[in-house]
Enzyme design. Sequence first.
Site, mmCIF file in Angstrom:
data_model
loop_
_atom_site.group_PDB
_atom_site.id
_atom_site.type_symbol
_atom_site.label_atom_id
_atom_site.label_comp_id
_atom_site.label_asym_id
_atom_site.label_seq_id
_atom_site.Cartn_x
_atom_site.Cartn_y
_atom_site.Cartn_z
ATOM 1 C CG ASP A 19 -2.395 -4.584 -3.030
ATOM 2 O OD1 ASP A 19 -1.753 -4.587 -1.871
ATOM 3 O OD2 ASP A 19 -3.547 -3.996 -3.014
ATOM 4 C CD GLU A 279 5.091 -1.366 -1.143
ATOM 5 O OE1 GLU A 279 4.345 -1.328 -0.328
ATOM 6 O OE2 GLU A 279 5.687 -2.387 -1.476
#
Length: 392
Positions: A19, A279
């Site tokens: 994040d 990610e």
Amino acid sequence: MARAERWDVFCRVVDNYGDVGFSWRLARQLAVEHGKAVRLWLDDLTVLGKLRPEIDPAYDLQRLEGVEVARLSEPFTVDDVADVVVETFGCDPPEAYVLAMAERRVKPRWINLEYLSAESWVEGSHALPSPNPRLPLVKHFFFPGFTPRTGGLLRERGLLERRDAFRADAGAQAAFWRGLTGRTPPEGALKVSLFAYAGAPFEGLRRSVASYPGPVWLVAPEGAAATALDRPEPAHAIRRNRADGGSRREVEVLRVPFLPQDRYDLLLWACDVNFVRGEDSFVRAQWAARPFAWHIYPQDEGAHWVKLAAFLERYTADLDRARAGAVTSLWEAWNRRDGDEGRDRPALAESWAAFVSRRDALEAHAEAWCGRLAARRDLCDQLVDFCDNVLK
Ligand code: TRH
């Protein structure tokens, strides 16, 4: 001179590094490449401190590479509302801030930057408005993705040129390896970087890569892989190898410190095969343009298998059956967990052997894939264009 447009980027850490890793990259690009006045609001500064050791988690406000990094805590005091507000991964700015947004005469443009997925529904949801049920505000979804009808992927200006210069410079690579490990890899070594979630079959991979007909370096930055491989190979595996004629080679596991984010790119560029996860490292491995395996973030009820399959379908579309099968079976074997009932269990050793024997072709493929993605505008460029020209 016109004052720079102000952007506030909010990020709340769910877990791990991704994040913050993504939000930091975005904030830096907005400031450095687009001249925006950016504040990055983070609820956990220690994570950014890992990625960027210049950050001191003790400070509520500090500046790095043109970005103001501010602590996000409650109760939140609103000093100023930005022209563009980005919440990453639906994290919601503080309520007081949202109320202040609604009071502005010219309402800020508000973006919810979503998670990355290769699934086809993303194209239909990208850039959709979502009016606030209570306040005169509209939030727009912005979806990263792999196709022209999505928001694309973050790619800093000059990234691939820097990668190619590093690859063309044997001295720079040797210096990188010496700095990281104190040594340079032996002649002909296969260098494999390893970043994955706890529970991956690390020991199985160590055994599998031993079939390579040359030395192997398994390079594991501090974390689950380094912890799991922090013991010598089990004696029974060595005995079995001797009994089989002892054809397997010594595999060296190099446990290295967690690298600052920009240096982690060098590791991916310096390795022949990269195991990545989540990610952001998943995207960086694609810019590294080397064969790679993705350990996907596990979700409830196996939802991640759908995401994995969606990416594999795109990624292997141009490969012949044997090569596509080699990628798919390695990734499935690597992602399989106990409890994934009903799935065929591809054997890691065979999958690895099929994958690594096709390394040249898979490398050419990784380069072509990277080139295709790089021909598109990067996410930050698209986001700025969307906010400045479509929403304005
Ligand atoms: O750490 P991740 O698993 O992060 C995320 C988060 O868990 C998030 O909540 C989840 O939704 C998402 O995965 C899918 O993996 P990721 O995304 O690859 O982020 C890792 C970051 O750490 C990335 O920016 C690269 C960086 N990194 C370093 O800077 N140095 C290192 O040595 C390593 C191994 C990684």
